[in-house]
Design a protein around this motif. Structure first.
Motif, short mmCIF file in Angstrom:
data_model
loop_
_atom_site.label_atom_id
_atom_site.label_comp_id
_atom_site.label_asym_id
_atom_site.label_seq_id
_atom_site.Cartn_x
_atom_site.Cartn_y
_atom_site.Cartn_z
N THR A 3 -1.49 -0.97 -3.83
CA THR A 3 -2.57 0.30 -3.75
C THR A 3 -1.63 1.46 -3.85
O THR A 3 -0.59 1.61 -2.78
CB THR A 3 -3.51 0.06 -2.59
N ILE A 50 0.86 -1.26 0.06
CA ILE A 50 0.18 -0.11 -0.02
C ILE A 50 0.91 1.20 0.12
O ILE A 50 2.24 1.23 0.20
CB ILE A 50 -0.80 -0.03 1.30
N THR A 74 -5.84 3.79 -5.55
CA THR A 74 -6.15 2.74 -6.32
C THR A 74 -5.62 1.58 -6.46
O THR A 74 -4.39 1.57 -6.27
CB THR A 74 -6.28 3.33 -7.89
N THR A 75 -6.31 0.47 -6.42
CA THR A 75 -5.47 -0.74 -6.43
C THR A 75 -5.33 -1.26 -7.71
O THR A 75 -6.14 -1.32 -8.55
CB THR A 75 -6.57 -1.81 -5.65
#
Length: 466
Positions: free
Chosen positions: A113, A34, A89-90
């Protein structure tokens, strides 16, 4: 025939196992990572025999959305920098290897992400106080290509004081100026690239300085300050001009109030024509194009009682020439100096001499003084608004003799009948009288007398008459 067919099949199987490409694997970002930058590089582990690598990157794991991106590069590279990703956004990605004769299977699908903001604030830290009126809003770049700032006096960012700025990723912050004094400011930032704009960061705040300047010198409660001095300040970054008030009262409303202004090109204000032995109060404030600060607390100082001090002849000196210079130590801010010289310490005899000169000179030459006389002298300073007290009186005593003999030496013999009598002249003696006699009492019929001016240092005599 059957044996030959088996051998051929075995040969083909062996060759397929030798030359078939292995499936490459991803290296980073780690699967499920992430807060990845929107200009992330997708790193891979290369496989032997591959000459090209194909990538698929999408916002869905089925790799069939309008956001699908593909990339191929040779084995000269071990990763692909995929810029202009969406914020928060993933992404899903997979890779395969190729060469001229074969293509590997696709790798497993990894995801990561992207960062929400594309940027974070660095300084001034949240809740800071006593900040300059010109400062830099520093940020940490998280892969965005441009940065938008909002700065306001309200946390809703909708006041008339709202300031908005933008810069590219070539800079690590935005310098802001003309801020209000003693004001709480709120600020936030967002990142942008060619594909997306992030949400705003959390709102941070800081408070600017109440004062646009601090005082430096003369220190508060200073004494013995010259009647011409410089009021030095510590400038505050963001104050563009400085206003001064100087007065004999702490309310700054007397007839003696002096006011000055200078730009931030200077670190102090020189003031002159101050009164002697006077207590002064002073304060300063800063200004910029948007605001004026509060006045600083008032400091005070006392000026010197005396506008001069005496230097030489030293007090109680003796054997001083009847023409001498009365030297002084000038005081900055005294523009003229008055002297009194007398034979009495009350400076009221008929022999009183008075002189004046400007501060272009460091002393006063006096002449025609009496021989063997005790003199008293004192000096005071003056400027355009005041006259100082007289200095303490010093005294000196002049030489008893206006000359001394030099040659022939005392008791000399075999002196030529035509000779020169040389003397050591004394500064201030303008003429010299000689007496020559055969009598110690200078009362014989052979007494001779001569006179010359101070242009000569001796006389020629003829001793044939003796």
């Amino acid at each position: 025939m059957m044996k030959r067919t088996v051998l051929i099949i075995l040969f083909l199987v062996l060759n397929f196992e030798i030359f078939a490409l292995n499936t490459p694997t991803q290296s980073s970002p780690a699967d499920g990572a992430i807060d990845i930058h929107t200009d992330a590089t997708l790193w891979i582990n290369q496989v032997t025999g591959a000459t090209f690598y194909d990538y698929m990157l999408d916002t869905v794991a089925t790799f069939d959305s309008p956001a699908l991106r593909t990339k191929t590069h040779s084995n000269s590279y071990s990763g692909w920098t995929a810029g202009d990703l969406f914020f928060n956004t993933t992404y899903y990605w997979k890779i395969r290897a190729r060469n001229a004769t074969d293509t590997s299977l696709w790798s497993s699908v990894w995801s990561f992400t992207t960062d929400i903001y594309g940027v974070t604030q660095s300084s001034p830290v949240n809740g800071s106080t006593n900040q300059n009126l010109s400062l830099t809003l520093s940020i940490n770049d998280l892969g965005a290509e441009n940065f938008d700032y909002q700065l306001d006096t309200v946390a809703t960012f909708d006041s008339p004081d709202l300031k908005e700025y933008t810069h590219s990723d070539a800079y690590g912050g935005k310098t802001v100026s003309d801020l209000l004094y003693g004001q709480k400011y709120y600020w936030r930032v967002r990142g942008r690239n060619d594909a997306d704009t992030s949400v705003w960061t959390d709102t941070w705040n800081f408070i600017t300085k109440d004062y646009g300047v601090t005082l430096s010198s003369p220190a508060d409660n200073s004494t013995d300050i010259d009647p011409k001095t410089t009021l030095w300040i510590n400038k505050v970054n963001g104050s563009e001009n400085y206003d001064y008030q100087l007065d004999t009262v702490a309310t700054f409303n007397s007839p003696y109030l002096k006011e000055y202004t200078h730009s931030d090109a200077y670190g102090g204000q020189t003031v002159s024509d101050l009164r002697y032995g006077q207590k002064y109060y002073w304060r300063v404030r800063g200004r910029n194009d948007a605001d004026t600060s509060a006045w600083t607390s008032a400091w005070n100082f006392f000026t010197k009682d005396y506008g001069v001090t005496l230097s030489s002849p030293a007090d109680n000196s003796t054997d001083i020439d009847p023409k001498t210079t009365l030297w002084i130590n000038k005081v900055n801010g005294s523009e003229n100096y008055d002297y009194q010289l007398d034979t009495v310490a009350t400076f009221n005899s008929p022999d009183l001499k008075e002189f004046t000169h400007s501060d272009a000179f460091g002393g006063q030459t006096v002449s025609d003084l009496r021989y063997g006389q005790k003199y008293y002298w004192r000096v005071r300073g003056r400027n355009d608004v005041d006259t100082s007290a007289w200095s303490s009186a010093w005294n000196f005593t002049t030489k008893i003799y206006g000359a001394t003999q030099s040659s022939p030496a005392n008791g000399s013999a075999n002196i030529a009948l035509s000779s020169t009598l040389f003397i050591q002249t004394v500064n201030g003696s303008e003429n010299y009288d000689y007496q020559i006699d055969t009598s110690l009492y200078f009362n014989s019929p052979l007494l001779s007398e001569y006179t010359h001016s101070d242009a000569y240092s001796g006389i020629n005599i003829n001793l044939t008459r003796y």
